[in-house]
Design a protein around this motif. Structure first.
Motif, PDB file in Angstrom:
ATOM      1  N   ALA A   3       0.861  -1.178   0.000  1.00 51.93           N
ATOM      2  CA  ALA A   3       0.000   0.000   0.000  1.00 51.93           C
ATOM      3  C   ALA A   3       0.896   1.226   0.000  1.00 51.93           C
ATOM      4  O   ALA A   3       1.940   1.238   0.635  1.00 51.93           O
ATOM      5  N   SER A   4       0.492   2.245  -0.754  1.00 59.51           N
ATOM      6  CA  SER A   4       1.271   3.477  -0.768  1.00 59.51           C
ATOM      7  C   SER A   4       0.986   4.240   0.511  1.00 59.51           C
ATOM      8  O   SER A   4      -0.147   4.678   0.736  1.00 59.51           O
ATOM      9  N   PRO A   5       2.004   4.414   1.380  1.00 58.66           N
ATOM     10  CA  PRO A   5       1.742   5.117   2.637  1.00 58.66           C
ATOM     11  C   PRO A   5       1.533   6.605   2.411  1.00 58.66           C
ATOM     12  O   PRO A   5       1.992   7.170   1.412  1.00 58.66           O
ATOM     13  N   VAL A   6       0.814   7.215   3.332  1.00 57.57           N
ATOM     14  CA  VAL A   6       0.598   8.652   3.299  1.00 57.57           C
ATOM     15  C   VAL A   6       0.952   9.228   4.662  1.00 57.57           C
ATOM     16  O   VAL A   6       0.949   8.525   5.674  1.00 57.57           O
ATOM     17  N   GLN A   7       1.284  10.496   4.688  1.00 55.40           N
ATOM     18  CA  GLN A   7       1.520  11.204   5.945  1.00 55.40           C
ATOM     19  C   GLN A   7       0.355  12.133   6.181  1.00 55.40           C
ATOM     20  O   GLN A   7      -0.007  12.935   5.312  1.00 55.40           O
ATOM     21  N   VAL A   8      -0.275  12.001   7.352  1.00 60.04           N
ATOM     22  CA  VAL A   8      -1.438  12.817   7.657  1.00 60.04           C
ATOM     23  C   VAL A   8      -1.302  13.408   9.058  1.00 60.04           C
ATOM     24  O   VAL A   8      -0.599  12.860   9.914  1.00 60.04           O
ATOM     25  N   THR A   9      -1.954  14.520   9.250  1.00 54.31           N
ATOM     26  CA  THR A   9      -2.114  15.072  10.589  1.00 54.31           C
ATOM     27  C   THR A   9      -3.490  14.651  11.074  1.00 54.31           C
ATOM     28  O   THR A   9      -4.513  15.135  10.578  1.00 54.31           O
ATOM     29  N   GLY A  10      -3.507  13.693  11.987  1.00 51.53           N
ATOM     30  CA  GLY A  10      -4.761  13.142  12.457  1.00 51.53           C
ATOM     31  C   GLY A  10      -5.230  13.813  13.732  1.00 51.53           C
ATOM     32  O   GLY A  10      -4.419  14.275  14.541  1.00 51.53           O
ATOM     33  N   THR A  11      -6.527  13.862  13.915  1.00 50.49           N
ATOM     34  CA  THR A  11      -7.120  14.411  15.128  1.00 50.49           C
ATOM     35  C   THR A  11      -7.538  13.271  16.046  1.00 50.49           C
ATOM     36  O   THR A  11      -8.211  12.333  15.604  1.00 50.49           O
ATOM     37  N   VAL A  12      -7.123  13.346  17.294  1.00 58.47           N
ATOM     38  CA  VAL A  12      -7.492  12.324  18.264  1.00 58.47           C
ATOM     39  C   VAL A  12      -8.982  12.422  18.532  1.00 58.47           C
ATOM     40  O   VAL A  12      -9.491  13.485  18.911  1.00 58.47           O
ATOM     41  N   LEU A  13      -9.678  11.319  18.317  1.00 55.37           N
ATOM     42  CA  LEU A  13     -11.122  11.288  18.525  1.00 55.37           C
ATOM     43  C   LEU A  13     -11.451  10.854  19.947  1.00 55.37           C
ATOM     44  O   LEU A  13     -12.238  11.495  20.642  1.00 55.37           O
ATOM     45  N   THR A  14     -10.842   9.746  20.379  1.00 62.00           N
ATOM     46  CA  THR A  14     -11.054   9.262  21.746  1.00 62.00           C
ATOM     47  C   THR A  14      -9.760   8.688  22.294  1.00 62.00           C
ATOM     48  O   THR A  14      -8.880   8.249  21.542  1.00 62.00           O
ATOM     49  N   THR A  15      -9.637   8.702  23.598  1.00 62.93           N
ATOM     50  CA  THR A  15      -8.547   8.023  24.299  1.00 62.93           C
ATOM     51  C   THR A  15      -9.178   7.172  25.390  1.00 62.93           C
ATOM     52  O   THR A  15     -10.187   7.563  25.981  1.00 62.93           O
ATOM     53  N   ARG A  16      -8.621   6.013  25.628  1.00 62.38           N
ATOM     54  CA  ARG A  16      -9.172   5.185  26.697  1.00 62.38           C
ATOM     55  C   ARG A  16      -8.095   4.265  27.247  1.00 62.38           C
ATOM     56  O   ARG A  16      -7.132   3.946  26.556  1.00 62.38           O
ATOM     57  N   GLN A  17      -8.297   3.890  28.477  1.00 63.87           N
ATOM     58  CA  GLN A  17      -7.441   2.912  29.131  1.00 63.87           C
ATOM     59  C   GLN A  17      -8.086   1.546  28.946  1.00 63.87           C
ATOM     60  O   GLN A  17      -9.289   1.367  29.181  1.00 63.87           O
ATOM     61  N   VAL A  18      -7.300   0.583  28.464  1.00 60.19           N
ATOM     62  CA  VAL A  18      -7.787  -0.787  28.292  1.00 60.19           C
ATOM     63  C   VAL A  18      -6.921  -1.678  29.179  1.00 60.19           C
ATOM     64  O   VAL A  18      -5.863  -2.130  28.776  1.00 60.19           O
ATOM     65  N   ASP A  19      -7.387  -1.863  30.419  1.00 56.47           N
ATOM     66  CA  ASP A  19      -6.595  -2.596  31.412  1.00 56.47           C
ATOM     67  C   ASP A  19      -5.208  -1.966  31.512  1.00 56.47           C
ATOM     68  O   ASP A  19      -5.103  -0.796  31.836  1.00 56.47           O
ATOM     69  N   ALA A  20      -4.160  -2.710  31.176  1.00 56.02           N
ATOM     70  CA  ALA A  20      -2.798  -2.181  31.332  1.00 56.02           C
ATOM     71  C   ALA A  20      -2.355  -1.326  30.144  1.00 56.02           C
ATOM     72  O   ALA A  20      -1.232  -0.813  30.149  1.00 56.02           O
ATOM     73  N   TYR A  21      -3.213  -1.134  29.156  1.00 62.66           N
ATOM     74  CA  TYR A  21      -2.806  -0.501  27.903  1.00 62.66           C
ATOM     75  C   TYR A  21      -3.582   0.783  27.637  1.00 62.66           C
ATOM     76  O   TYR A  21      -4.555   1.099  28.310  1.00 62.66           O
ATOM     77  N   HIS A  22      -3.128   1.493  26.613  1.00 65.18           N
ATOM     78  CA  HIS A  22      -3.784   2.712  26.167  1.00 65.18           C
ATOM     79  C   HIS A  22      -4.237   2.522  24.728  1.00 65.18           C
ATOM     80  O   HIS A  22      -3.549   1.876  23.929  1.00 65.18           O
ATOM     81  N   ALA A  23      -5.383   3.081  24.399  1.00 61.55           N
ATOM     82  CA  ALA A  23      -5.913   3.020  23.037  1.00 61.55           C
ATOM     83  C   ALA A  23      -6.246   4.435  22.578  1.00 61.55           C
ATOM     84  O   ALA A  23      -6.895   5.193  23.311  1.00 61.55           O
ATOM     85  N   LEU A  24      -5.789   4.777  21.387  1.00 55.85           N
ATOM     86  CA  LEU A  24      -6.090   6.059  20.761  1.00 55.85           C
ATOM     87  C   LEU A  24      -6.849   5.802  19.471  1.00 55.85           C
ATOM     88  O   LEU A  24      -6.410   5.010  18.638  1.00 55.85           O
ATOM     89  N   THR A  25      -7.981   6.464  19.314  1.00 52.39           N
ATOM     90  CA  THR A  25      -8.683   6.441  18.037  1.00 52.39           C
ATOM     91  C   THR A  25      -8.434   7.778  17.364  1.00 52.39           C
ATOM     92  O   THR A  25      -8.717   8.834  17.941  1.00 52.39           O
ATOM     93  N   VAL A  26      -7.869   7.727  16.159  1.00 51.99           N
ATOM     94  CA  VAL A  26      -7.413   8.926  15.463  1.00 51.99           C
ATOM     95  C   VAL A  26      -8.093   9.008  14.112  1.00 51.99           C
ATOM     96  O   VAL A  26      -8.153   8.017  13.365  1.00 51.99           O
ATOM     97  N   VAL A  27      -8.614  10.189  13.785  1.00 55.44           N
ATOM     98  CA  VAL A  27      -9.170  10.419  12.451  1.00 55.44           C
ATOM     99  C   VAL A  27      -7.997  10.535  11.479  1.00 55.44           C
ATOM    100  O   VAL A  27      -7.181  11.452  11.582  1.00 55.44           O
TER     101      VAL A  27
END
Length: 285
Positions: A3-27
């Protein structure tokens, strides 16, 4: 599939703690629509004035078409870069490059697939499971960790899979031991046709040995430190046996991170084997 990669400036939609880990959802439009299971992204950390020059490579856990395309990244805090990521909040921005790497190859025909993950290394297996199921495959999950809070994705696995086997080293969740201890039984019970594994090298090495013993193929997504993610810095090289039988030092970020398990020389990871192509005093082109 490249896949041809792209560079984007993404906006963080949500952040959450998943037990011992962190999850970021980014547009991140452009990355989401090019994504295939097994791809990863690199992210700039620390902000514009940071002295942290190198990017951090993170597996893509999931994508959605929402807001033009989102990606979810799962990680553990291991140093200042990931600590900075863990401190991001909704509406913050993040510089991403992706999708990167070689994704999981998919079977041509419906078959039975065992998906093996260790701790947050299991993150890329869920999007893979979705695709396999759409192709008519049966999936069975095996998830393990040192302790219960470090098992990632147990609830989703139970919703998706025919069977889900959980294993912890201290016995705090599921069976006591490692996924390698119980993998032979799962392969035998499910009559598996293929294994997909993601996690640290010792887990991949053990899973590969089991799959080879059963005579079934295994695809592994390796965890290697990557400073650039695009094949320039050579920090993520792994000794892999080619189709011609010759060992080469290949880059996990471009030729991988997914490899045929039996072709990775796990015992030589971290070294340059003497018989590798181009090794000092060894084989030459």
């Amino acid at each position: 599939m490249a896949a041809s990669p792209v560079q984007v400036t993404g906006t963080v939609l949500t952040t959450r703690q998943v037990d011992a880990y962190h999850a970021l959802t980014v547009v991140a439009p452009g990355i989401a629509d090019r994504f295939r299971p097994g791809h990863f992204v690199t992210v700039a950390v620390g902000g514009p004035g940071s002295s942290m020059i190198t990017r951090r490579a993170l597996s893509i856990h999931d994508v959605t078409p929402d807001y033009g395309g989102t990606v979810e990244l799962v990680f553990s805090v291991r140093g200042p870069g990931t600590a900075w990521l863990a401190g991001l909040r909704a509406r913050d921005t993040l510089d991403l490059v992706g999708p990167l790497g070689r994704p999981f190859p998919l079977p041509r025909d419906p078959c039975t697939c065992v998906l093996v993950g260790w701790e947050y290394g299991s993150a890329p297996l869920f999007a893979l499971g979705d695709v396999l199921q759409r192709r008519g495959c049966r999936i069975d999950f095996m998830l393990g960790a040192k302790t219960a809070d470090r098992v990632f994705g147990a609830l989703r696995a139970r919703r998706m899979a025919e069977t889900t086997t959980l294993v912890t080293e201290d016995g705090s969740l599921g069976l006591r031991g490692t996924v390698i201890d119980v993998l032979p039984g799962v392969i035998a019970d499910t009559r598996a046709d293929v294994v997909y594994a993601s996690g640290p090298m010792p887990v991949l090495r053990g899973a590969t040995a089991v799959a080879v013993e059963f005579g079934i193929p295994i695809q592994v997504a390796v965890e290697e430190s990557m400073a650039c993610g695009i094949g320039i810095c050579m920090t993520c090289v792994v000794p892999v046996i080619g189709e011609d039988g010759v060992t080469r030092m290949v880059r996990a970020c471009t030729e991988g991170p997914v490899f045929r398990g039996e072709r990775v020389r796990f015992g030589d990871v971290g070294t340059i084997p003497f018989d590798a192509l181009g090794a000092p005093g060894g084989r030459h082109a």
